[in-house]
Design a protein around this motif. Structure first.
Motif, PDB file in Angstrom:
ATOM      1  N   ASP A   1     -10.343   6.792  -5.353  1.00  0.00           N
ATOM      2  CA  ASP A   1      -9.576   7.437  -4.289  1.00  0.00           C
ATOM      3  C   ASP A   1      -8.870   6.399  -3.430  1.00  0.00           C
ATOM      4  O   ASP A   1      -9.484   5.459  -2.944  1.00  0.00           O
ATOM      5  CB  ASP A   1     -10.489   8.275  -3.396  1.00  0.00           C
ATOM      6  CG  ASP A   1     -10.974   9.527  -4.081  1.00  0.00           C
ATOM      7  OD1 ASP A   1     -10.574   9.780  -5.226  1.00  0.00           O
ATOM      8  OD2 ASP A   1     -11.753  10.261  -3.464  1.00  0.00           O
ATOM      9  N   ARG A   2      -7.568   6.578  -3.285  1.00  0.00           N
ATOM     10  CA  ARG A   2      -6.753   5.769  -2.375  1.00  0.00           C
ATOM     11  C   ARG A   2      -5.790   6.730  -1.723  1.00  0.00           C
ATOM     12  O   ARG A   2      -4.976   7.353  -2.399  1.00  0.00           O
ATOM     13  CB  ARG A   2      -5.975   4.696  -3.126  1.00  0.00           C
ATOM     14  CG  ARG A   2      -6.839   3.562  -3.608  1.00  0.00           C
ATOM     15  CD  ARG A   2      -6.012   2.503  -4.243  1.00  0.00           C
ATOM     16  NE  ARG A   2      -4.927   2.124  -3.335  1.00  0.00           N
ATOM     17  CZ  ARG A   2      -4.219   1.027  -3.462  1.00  0.00           C
ATOM     18  NH1 ARG A   2      -4.455   0.201  -4.422  1.00  0.00           N
ATOM     19  NH2 ARG A   2      -3.246   0.752  -2.614  1.00  0.00           N
ATOM     20  N   TYR A   3      -5.911   6.852  -0.436  1.00  0.00           N
ATOM     21  CA  TYR A   3      -5.035   7.792   0.252  1.00  0.00           C
ATOM     22  C   TYR A   3      -4.822   7.351   1.691  1.00  0.00           C
ATOM     23  O   TYR A   3      -5.554   6.531   2.228  1.00  0.00           O
ATOM     24  CB  TYR A   3      -5.593   9.213   0.212  1.00  0.00           C
ATOM     25  CG  TYR A   3      -6.904   9.385   0.939  1.00  0.00           C
ATOM     26  CD1 TYR A   3      -6.930   9.802   2.257  1.00  0.00           C
ATOM     27  CD2 TYR A   3      -8.109   9.122   0.311  1.00  0.00           C
ATOM     28  CE1 TYR A   3      -8.125   9.950   2.934  1.00  0.00           C
ATOM     29  CE2 TYR A   3      -9.310   9.272   0.972  1.00  0.00           C
ATOM     30  CZ  TYR A   3      -9.311   9.692   2.285  1.00  0.00           C
ATOM     31  OH  TYR A   3     -10.495   9.834   2.952  1.00  0.00           O
ATOM     32  N   HIS A   4      -3.788   7.925   2.280  1.00  0.00           N
ATOM     33  CA  HIS A   4      -3.493   7.735   3.697  1.00  0.00           C
ATOM     34  C   HIS A   4      -3.287   9.120   4.289  1.00  0.00           C
ATOM     35  O   HIS A   4      -2.568   9.935   3.718  1.00  0.00           O
ATOM     36  CB  HIS A   4      -2.235   6.888   3.880  1.00  0.00           C
ATOM     37  CG  HIS A   4      -1.775   6.824   5.300  1.00  0.00           C
ATOM     38  ND1 HIS A   4      -2.391   6.029   6.236  1.00  0.00           N
ATOM     39  CD2 HIS A   4      -0.807   7.486   5.957  1.00  0.00           C
ATOM     40  CE1 HIS A   4      -1.795   6.193   7.400  1.00  0.00           C
ATOM     41  NE2 HIS A   4      -0.829   7.084   7.264  1.00  0.00           N
TER      42      HIS A   4
ATOM     43  N   PHE B   1       0.859  -1.180   0.000  1.00  0.00           N
ATOM     44  CA  PHE B   1       0.000   0.000   0.000  1.00  0.00           C
ATOM     45  C   PHE B   1       0.895   1.229   0.000  1.00  0.00           C
ATOM     46  O   PHE B   1       1.454   1.602   1.010  1.00  0.00           O
ATOM     47  CB  PHE B   1      -0.924  -0.001   1.212  1.00  0.00           C
ATOM     48  CG  PHE B   1      -1.844   1.186   1.245  1.00  0.00           C
ATOM     49  CD1 PHE B   1      -2.815   1.342   0.285  1.00  0.00           C
ATOM     50  CD2 PHE B   1      -1.718   2.153   2.217  1.00  0.00           C
ATOM     51  CE1 PHE B   1      -3.660   2.428   0.300  1.00  0.00           C
ATOM     52  CE2 PHE B   1      -2.558   3.250   2.242  1.00  0.00           C
ATOM     53  CZ  PHE B   1      -3.538   3.376   1.279  1.00  0.00           C
TER      54      PHE B   1
ATOM     55  N   GLY C   1      -1.410   9.930  -1.603  1.00  0.00           N
ATOM     56  CA  GLY C   1      -2.434   9.310  -2.422  1.00  0.00           C
ATOM     57  C   GLY C   1      -3.280  10.353  -3.109  1.00  0.00           C
ATOM     58  O   GLY C   1      -2.836  11.471  -3.351  1.00  0.00           O
TER      59      GLY C   1
ATOM     60  N   PRO D   1       0.047   4.634  -1.609  1.00  0.00           N
ATOM     61  CA  PRO D   1      -0.798   5.489  -2.433  1.00  0.00           C
ATOM     62  C   PRO D   1      -0.068   6.696  -2.995  1.00  0.00           C
ATOM     63  O   PRO D   1      -0.527   7.305  -3.950  1.00  0.00           O
ATOM     64  CB  PRO D   1      -1.910   5.912  -1.474  1.00  0.00           C
ATOM     65  CG  PRO D   1      -1.313   5.792  -0.126  1.00  0.00           C
ATOM     66  CD  PRO D   1      -0.334   4.661  -0.207  1.00  0.00           C
TER      67      PRO D   1
ATOM     68  N   GLU E   1      -7.809   5.500 -11.279  1.00  0.00           N
ATOM     69  CA  GLU E   1      -8.069   4.865  -9.991  1.00  0.00           C
ATOM     70  C   GLU E   1      -9.111   5.605  -9.169  1.00  0.00           C
ATOM     71  O   GLU E   1      -9.271   6.814  -9.290  1.00  0.00           O
ATOM     72  CB  GLU E   1      -6.776   4.778  -9.173  1.00  0.00           C
ATOM     73  CG  GLU E   1      -5.938   3.591  -9.535  1.00  0.00           C
ATOM     74  CD  GLU E   1      -5.125   3.100  -8.355  1.00  0.00           C
ATOM     75  OE1 GLU E   1      -5.260   3.619  -7.247  1.00  0.00           O
ATOM     76  OE2 GLU E   1      -4.354   2.166  -8.576  1.00  0.00           O
TER      77      GLU E   1
END
Length: 152
Positions: free
Chosen positions: A55-58, A38, A82, A40, A53
């Motif tokens: 939404d992929r975030y931290h 993982f 991300g 992002p 893609e």
């Protein structure tokens, strides 16, 4: 007799050390190649990935007072990596968008982009790094647009 026992102990120790090295190598290979990674933040550098893609975030220490109607949204992150959609806009007829920003980036990379969802393209990079200002885009065709935060 004593020397034979010592030789056997040395062999046992060598076998144990070898076995531990093999086990450690196997665990590292498993972690590297079989577990999903993982990260992002890599989306910051790849616009095709950003457009394709979800939404992929931290984030850490996130404080959000999101948009409501025509009011502004305020966001604060301790760390962010991300991509996160912060506003989706549907224009039913040709129109304009006005936006303002005030961004301070202490470390890393951060940008805000305006994306034409239907044509899958970035219309404008609103902000790249620390900056503040405002801007307006005129004569936007009807369609769906979104504003995304992107960081690494």
């Amino acid at each position: 007799m004593k020397s034979r026992v010592m030789k056997m102990n040395r062999r046992k120790k060598a076998h144990i050390v070898s076995l531990l090295c093999i086990i450690l190598a196997a665990v590292l290979c498993f972690l590297r190649f079989y577990l999903p990674v993982f990260n992002p933040g890599h989306i910051f550098y790849d616009n095709n990935l950003l457009l394709s893609e979800i939404d992929r975030y931290h984030s850490e220490k996130a404080v959000q007072m999101p948009f409501g109607g025509d009011s502004e949204g305020n966001f604060s992150f301790g760390k962010f990596s991300g991509a996160k959609t912060v506003k989706t806009i549907m224009l039913h007829e040709n129109g304009s968008l006005f936006y303002s920003w005030d961004v301070y980036v202490e470390r890393g990379h951060f940008k805000i982009v305006l994306i034409d969802i239907e044509n899958q393209k970035i219309l404008e990079t609103i902000c790249d790094g620390s900056s503040n200002g405002n801007s307006e885009i005129h004569n936007l065709p009807n369609g769906e647009y979104c504003i995304k935060f992107v960081g690494d």
